[in-house]
Design a protein around this motif. Structure first.
Motif, PDB file in Angstrom:
ATOM      1  N   SER A   1      -6.030   7.059  -3.667  1.00 48.46           N
ATOM      2  CA  SER A   1      -5.096   6.321  -4.507  1.00 48.46           C
ATOM      3  C   SER A   1      -5.171   4.815  -4.233  1.00 48.46           C
ATOM      4  O   SER A   1      -5.218   3.996  -5.158  1.00 48.46           O
ATOM      5  CB  SER A   1      -3.693   6.864  -4.229  1.00 48.46           C
ATOM      6  OG  SER A   1      -2.748   6.239  -5.020  1.00 48.46           O
ATOM      7  N   VAL A   2      -5.218   4.442  -2.969  1.00 47.40           N
ATOM      8  CA  VAL A   2      -5.328   3.027  -2.610  1.00 47.40           C
ATOM      9  C   VAL A   2      -6.642   2.454  -3.132  1.00 47.40           C
ATOM     10  O   VAL A   2      -6.679   1.393  -3.771  1.00 47.40           O
ATOM     11  CB  VAL A   2      -5.234   2.842  -1.070  1.00 47.40           C
ATOM     12  CG1 VAL A   2      -5.731   1.462  -0.654  1.00 47.40           C
ATOM     13  CG2 VAL A   2      -3.801   3.053  -0.600  1.00 47.40           C
TER      14      VAL A   2
ATOM     15  N   SER B   1       4.173   6.324  -6.653  1.00 49.22           N
ATOM     16  CA  SER B   1       3.333   7.007  -7.638  1.00 49.22           C
ATOM     17  C   SER B   1       3.224   8.508  -7.334  1.00 49.22           C
ATOM     18  O   SER B   1       2.721   9.264  -8.156  1.00 49.22           O
ATOM     19  CB  SER B   1       1.945   6.361  -7.729  1.00 49.22           C
ATOM     20  OG  SER B   1       1.282   6.414  -6.496  1.00 49.22           O
ATOM     21  N   HIS B   2       3.700   8.942  -6.155  1.00 48.94           N
ATOM     22  CA  HIS B   2       3.711  10.370  -5.813  1.00 48.94           C
ATOM     23  C   HIS B   2       5.126  10.841  -5.466  1.00 48.94           C
ATOM     24  O   HIS B   2       5.304  11.779  -4.687  1.00 48.94           O
ATOM     25  CB  HIS B   2       2.771  10.646  -4.637  1.00 48.94           C
ATOM     26  CG  HIS B   2       1.328  10.377  -4.953  1.00 48.94           C
ATOM     27  ND1 HIS B   2       0.794   9.112  -4.995  1.00 48.94           N
ATOM     28  CD2 HIS B   2       0.318  11.224  -5.279  1.00 48.94           C
ATOM     29  CE1 HIS B   2      -0.489   9.190  -5.324  1.00 48.94           C
ATOM     30  NE2 HIS B   2      -0.799  10.446  -5.505  1.00 48.94           N
TER      31      HIS B   2
ATOM     32  N   PHE C   1       2.091  14.317   1.294  1.00 48.87           N
ATOM     33  CA  PHE C   1       1.241  13.216   1.707  1.00 48.87           C
ATOM     34  C   PHE C   1       0.025  13.771   2.428  1.00 48.87           C
ATOM     35  O   PHE C   1       0.161  14.515   3.386  1.00 48.87           O
ATOM     36  CB  PHE C   1       1.997  12.286   2.669  1.00 48.87           C
ATOM     37  CG  PHE C   1       1.164  11.126   3.165  1.00 48.87           C
ATOM     38  CD1 PHE C   1       1.192   9.900   2.523  1.00 48.87           C
ATOM     39  CD2 PHE C   1       0.334  11.281   4.275  1.00 48.87           C
ATOM     40  CE1 PHE C   1       0.407   8.842   2.977  1.00 48.87           C
ATOM     41  CE2 PHE C   1      -0.459  10.225   4.729  1.00 48.87           C
ATOM     42  CZ  PHE C   1      -0.417   9.003   4.078  1.00 48.87           C
TER      43      PHE C   1
ATOM     44  N   TRP D   1       3.188   1.652  -3.216  1.00 52.09           N
ATOM     45  CA  TRP D   1       2.472   2.186  -4.368  1.00 52.09           C
ATOM     46  C   TRP D   1       2.236   3.681  -4.223  1.00 52.09           C
ATOM     47  O   TRP D   1       2.517   4.459  -5.132  1.00 52.09           O
ATOM     48  CB  TRP D   1       1.145   1.444  -4.604  1.00 52.09           C
ATOM     49  CG  TRP D   1       0.354   2.117  -5.684  1.00 52.09           C
ATOM     50  CD1 TRP D   1      -0.757   2.895  -5.554  1.00 52.09           C
ATOM     51  CD2 TRP D   1       0.673   2.121  -7.084  1.00 52.09           C
ATOM     52  NE1 TRP D   1      -1.167   3.388  -6.762  1.00 52.09           N
ATOM     53  CE2 TRP D   1      -0.305   2.924  -7.727  1.00 52.09           C
ATOM     54  CE3 TRP D   1       1.684   1.536  -7.859  1.00 52.09           C
ATOM     55  CZ2 TRP D   1      -0.294   3.152  -9.108  1.00 52.09           C
ATOM     56  CZ3 TRP D   1       1.691   1.759  -9.233  1.00 52.09           C
ATOM     57  CH2 TRP D   1       0.707   2.561  -9.843  1.00 52.09           C
ATOM     58  N   TRP D   2       1.723   4.113  -3.068  1.00 50.94           N
ATOM     59  CA  TRP D   2       1.420   5.539  -2.932  1.00 50.94           C
ATOM     60  C   TRP D   2       2.699   6.369  -3.036  1.00 50.94           C
ATOM     61  O   TRP D   2       2.762   7.357  -3.788  1.00 50.94           O
ATOM     62  CB  TRP D   2       0.700   5.864  -1.605  1.00 50.94           C
ATOM     63  CG  TRP D   2       0.232   7.290  -1.660  1.00 50.94           C
ATOM     64  CD1 TRP D   2      -0.962   7.733  -2.153  1.00 50.94           C
ATOM     65  CD2 TRP D   2       1.005   8.454  -1.332  1.00 50.94           C
ATOM     66  NE1 TRP D   2      -0.984   9.115  -2.136  1.00 50.94           N
ATOM     67  CE2 TRP D   2       0.197   9.583  -1.638  1.00 50.94           C
ATOM     68  CE3 TRP D   2       2.289   8.668  -0.815  1.00 50.94           C
ATOM     69  CZ2 TRP D   2       0.633  10.892  -1.439  1.00 50.94           C
ATOM     70  CZ3 TRP D   2       2.719   9.977  -0.616  1.00 50.94           C
ATOM     71  CH2 TRP D   2       1.891  11.074  -0.927  1.00 50.94           C
TER      72      TRP D   2
ATOM     73  N   TYR E   1       0.856  -1.203   0.000  1.00 51.78           N
ATOM     74  CA  TYR E   1       0.000   0.000   0.000  1.00 51.78           C
ATOM     75  C   TYR E   1       0.888   1.249   0.000  1.00 51.78           C
ATOM     76  O   TYR E   1       0.659   2.196  -0.740  1.00 51.78           O
ATOM     77  CB  TYR E   1      -0.874   0.054   1.259  1.00 51.78           C
ATOM     78  CG  TYR E   1      -1.981  -0.973   1.329  1.00 51.78           C
ATOM     79  CD1 TYR E   1      -3.277  -0.630   0.961  1.00 51.78           C
ATOM     80  CD2 TYR E   1      -1.736  -2.262   1.788  1.00 51.78           C
ATOM     81  CE1 TYR E   1      -4.311  -1.558   1.058  1.00 51.78           C
ATOM     82  CE2 TYR E   1      -2.753  -3.194   1.881  1.00 51.78           C
ATOM     83  CZ  TYR E   1      -4.040  -2.842   1.513  1.00 51.78           C
ATOM     84  OH  TYR E   1      -5.046  -3.758   1.603  1.00 51.78           O
ATOM     85  N   TRP E   2       1.908   1.221   0.888  1.00 49.19           N
ATOM     86  CA  TRP E   2       2.786   2.378   1.036  1.00 49.19           C
ATOM     87  C   TRP E   2       3.710   2.547  -0.167  1.00 49.19           C
ATOM     88  O   TRP E   2       3.946   3.658  -0.652  1.00 49.19           O
ATOM     89  CB  TRP E   2       3.643   2.261   2.306  1.00 49.19           C
ATOM     90  CG  TRP E   2       2.788   2.153   3.520  1.00 49.19           C
ATOM     91  CD1 TRP E   2       2.547   1.025   4.269  1.00 49.19           C
ATOM     92  CD2 TRP E   2       2.018   3.208   4.120  1.00 49.19           C
ATOM     93  NE1 TRP E   2       1.683   1.326   5.295  1.00 49.19           N
ATOM     94  CE2 TRP E   2       1.350   2.653   5.236  1.00 49.19           C
ATOM     95  CE3 TRP E   2       1.849   4.561   3.832  1.00 49.19           C
ATOM     96  CZ2 TRP E   2       0.519   3.409   6.056  1.00 49.19           C
ATOM     97  CZ3 TRP E   2       1.019   5.312   4.652  1.00 49.19           C
ATOM     98  CH2 TRP E   2       0.360   4.737   5.755  1.00 49.19           C
TER      99      TRP E   2
ATOM    100  N   ASN F   1      -5.648  11.887  -0.110  1.00 47.19           N
ATOM    101  CA  ASN F   1      -5.014  11.447  -1.340  1.00 47.19           C
ATOM    102  C   ASN F   1      -4.612   9.965  -1.238  1.00 47.19           C
ATOM    103  O   ASN F   1      -4.782   9.182  -2.169  1.00 47.19           O
ATOM    104  CB  ASN F   1      -3.791  12.333  -1.605  1.00 47.19           C
ATOM    105  CG  ASN F   1      -3.174  12.063  -2.953  1.00 47.19           C
ATOM    106  OD1 ASN F   1      -2.856  10.922  -3.251  1.00 47.19           O
ATOM    107  ND2 ASN F   1      -2.997  13.103  -3.748  1.00 47.19           N
ATOM    108  N   PHE F   2      -4.089   9.597  -0.081  1.00 46.05           N
ATOM    109  CA  PHE F   2      -3.689   8.201   0.135  1.00 46.05           C
ATOM    110  C   PHE F   2      -4.903   7.276  -0.007  1.00 46.05           C
ATOM    111  O   PHE F   2      -4.854   6.265  -0.708  1.00 46.05           O
ATOM    112  CB  PHE F   2      -3.062   8.069   1.526  1.00 46.05           C
ATOM    113  CG  PHE F   2      -2.628   6.669   1.872  1.00 46.05           C
ATOM    114  CD1 PHE F   2      -1.516   6.088   1.262  1.00 46.05           C
ATOM    115  CD2 PHE F   2      -3.328   5.927   2.819  1.00 46.05           C
ATOM    116  CE1 PHE F   2      -1.113   4.799   1.586  1.00 46.05           C
ATOM    117  CE2 PHE F   2      -2.935   4.626   3.137  1.00 46.05           C
ATOM    118  CZ  PHE F   2      -1.827   4.071   2.526  1.00 46.05           C
TER     119      PHE F   2
END
Ligand SMILES: [Zn+2]
Length: 610
Positions: free
Chosen positions: A431-432, A413-414, A423, A409-410, A406-407, A427-428
């Motif tokens: 996105s998830v 991708s950012h 952060f 990817w976020w 999860y972390w 947004n998290f």
């Protein structure tokens, strides 16, 4: 097969790092390492803990432990967290290792032989109560400029005035609070960086595209910034403007590059020696942490060799251009604050050693960095991450609430590439829920469950790929080539966007083909559509592994295959799982983040970690 040496900036030992630290070097370095391995290249990916210096001593004192014990304990903690985040280091070393001690002493000796070390007498504050010299920032007192009572010996935090410790009114030790201080004379070694200025300048110039060199020197680097998308290493070995302009500024601004002290009056560190010989006048001193820390990049490879029963030749072929490292591409990952150091100070150590050896005919030639990938900062929810205030999410806490992917990817991708990024929990959550749960997770769930209900848990037989399938194959071919280009160029955000688009393409295909409808009129056609869908899961597993390795492994395991071949030929890749091949329906890949969770976490990480 290419050989790629990758180092991530080494994290300091005194505590657990936050997510801003993670995305600033280790995580994007891991992405690149995993991608290069997946493409069949030979990779050596190194990182370590940075353990020397006064902050480690103070943190140990605060924890009530001897400093060596404190560092050993914190190393174990950091290594464990790195492993749980899926950071795939070939070796995670320690700058306090014997290997690094010997190599640091070796480099200092070579630099001295080359005439690049000079001795300097300095006056420094000694604390009788603490029984030691105090670095400037560990002396506190009243600012002569603004009257602030907790000004440090190097700078007043309140009015920002640069200070000398002797400027302070009523100075005291920041360690013990003692005012029993005196100024003593002490000798230190300095690296003559100024003598290497021209050599460093020429080296930095070689990293600037020729047509932009004049513009940069003239202070106009705008035109170049616009062409940063050309900076991918394979096509172009030049460095981004952010990197070279910082180096040029340090080389030329003011009095230019200054000589720099490489020793300290401390107990904790690499003892000052000239190779394996004593250094007269330097007894009881250690090398300054800035000098030994980057040498650990190299010593770490020897630690790797020693830990795995390898020979010196095995690690030297990565680091010695006279011993086989000529074809190695060396890439460093770091935050932007580390750039001056990695473009000037560490290269000065390497260049100084290599130059001398050219003169003396010695064959010792060390590898210089080929490409530097640097990052801006990640901010946290309207402010900054703060280690001292416990503001933001720290690596151990992150894994307590959600698993690593999860972390990963976020954050990836950012990634703060072209500017700082932020952060936020909104947004998290978005996105998830969208990218991971709706797009990827839902695709895998739908196709496997549909197949199980209509055809059983095996890849169905019958039907052929038609126009719709061929159109998808064409689209995916284009997208995967673009993905490869971005990954090769270390463009992290663009890579993530392309990967997401690849997931979306599969979803759109499934939506349009609608095997659940097709099945009613043409079960053979539906079988072909489902067969393609199941093959897409294997494809997604392979392509996504650098970003979300654990989930990729689960997808591959559900597809009951060990085939991780990269899709050079898309049509072939989408036929890898033949009719009749067994699979299982995996558990939900990604759970959605609920509004309640989001609010709870926002509250929990607002400050002062408990
Ligand atoms: Zn002040």
């Amino acid at each position: 097969m290419a050989r790629i040496l990758i180092t991530s900036a080494i994290p300091y030992i005194n505590g657990i790092k936050h997510l801003g630290n993670l995305i600033g070097s280790q995580l994007p370095a891991d992405l690149y390492a995993r991608y290069q391995r997946a493409r069949g290249n030979e990779v050596m990916f190194l990182c370590a803990t940075d353990e020397h210096g006064t902050p480690a001593e103070l943190a140990a004192a605060k924890a009530g432990k001897p400093v060596a014990e404190y560092c050993a304990d914190m190393y174990t903690v950091q290594a464990d967290i790195a492993k749980r985040f899926g950071l795939s280091f070939d070796h995670f070393g320690r700058s306090s290792s014997d290997q690094n001690k010997r190599l640091t002493q070796h480099f200092a000796g070579k630099l001295d032989d080359a005439g690049l070390i000079r001795e300097v007498s300095e006056k420094q504050v000694y604390s009788n109560a603490d029984g030691r010299f105090l670095p400037d920032r560990y002396i506190e007192g009243t600012c002569p400029n603004c009257g602030y009572e907790r000004a440090r010996g190097d700078q007043c935090e309140n009015c920002t005035k640069q200070l000398d410790p002797t400027d302070l009114i009523e100075p005291r030790s920041a360690i013990s609070g003692s005012t029993d201080l005196e100024v003593r004379e002490t000798k230190h070694l300095y690296l003559r960086q100024s003598a290497m200025k021209d050599q460093l300048d020429a080296w930095i110039d070689s990293k600037i595209p020729p047509r932009f060199r004049n513009e940069l020197l003239g202070g106009d680097s705008e035109g170049w910034t616009k062409t940063e998308d050309l900076s991918g290493f394979k096509e172009n070995p030049y460095w981004p403007t952010l990197t070279t302009s910082i180096a040029k500024k340090w080389l030329h601004d003011g009095d230019g590059l200054q000589d720099r002290g490489i020793t300290r009056d401390l107990d904790w560190g690499v003892p000052v020696k000239k190779g394996d010989q004593d250094w007269p006048g330097m007894e009881g001193k250690v090398f300054y942490v800035w000098f030994d820390a980057p040498i650990e990049y190299i010593a770490c490879a020897k630690e790797w060799a020693d830990a795995n029963g390898r020979t010196d030749a095995d690690w030297e072929r990565w680091w010695r251009t006279d011993k086989g490292a000529d074809d190695v591409r060396y890439v460093q990952f770091m935050g932007k604050d580390n750039v001056p150091f990695h473009t000037l100070s560490f290269p000065a150590t390497i260049l100084g050693t290599n130059t001398h050896n050219e003169v003396s005919g010695s064959s010792e030639q060390w590898k210089l960095v080929d490409y530097i990938k640097s990052f801006n900062y990640l901010n946290y929810d309207g402010g900054q991450f703060s280690t001292s205030q416990g503001r933001g999410v720290f690596m151990d806490q992150a894994l307590e609430i959600l698993s690593a992917d999860y972390w990963r990817w976020w954050l990836l991708s950012h990634a703060p590439e072209s500017s700082d990024s932020e952060f936020t929990w909104e947004n998290f959550q978005q996105s998830v829920n969208k990218d991971l749960a709706d797009v990827l997770g839902n695709f895998v769930s739908r196709i496997t469950k549909f197949c199980r209900s209509k055809f059983g848990e095996a890849v169905p037989e019958g039907g052929n790929y038609g126009d719709r399938e061929n159109a998808l194959i064409n689209e995916l071919t284009k997208r995967v080539r673009a993905y490869e280009g971005h990954m090769e160029a270390m463009e992290v955000r663009k890579s993530a966007q392309e990967l997401r688009a690849i997931w979306v393409a599969g979803n759109e295909y499934l939506q349009a083909a609608a095997p659940w409808s097709t099945f009613k009129e043409d079960p053979e056609q539906a079988a072909a559509q489902v067969r393609l869908g199941l093959n897409l899961i294997r494809l997604y597993s392979v392509l996504s592994a650098p970003f979300i390795p654990d989930t990729s492994a689960r997808m591959l395991s559900a597809m009951n295959t060990l085939d991780t071949a990269w899709p050079e030929d898309m049509a072939a890749a989408l036929s890898a799982l033949p009719a009749g091949h067994d699979f299982t329906v995996p558990d939900v890949l990604f759970a959605k983040v609920t509004d309640e969770q989001r609010e709870e976490w926002q509250e929990k990480f607002a400050g002062t970690r408990s």
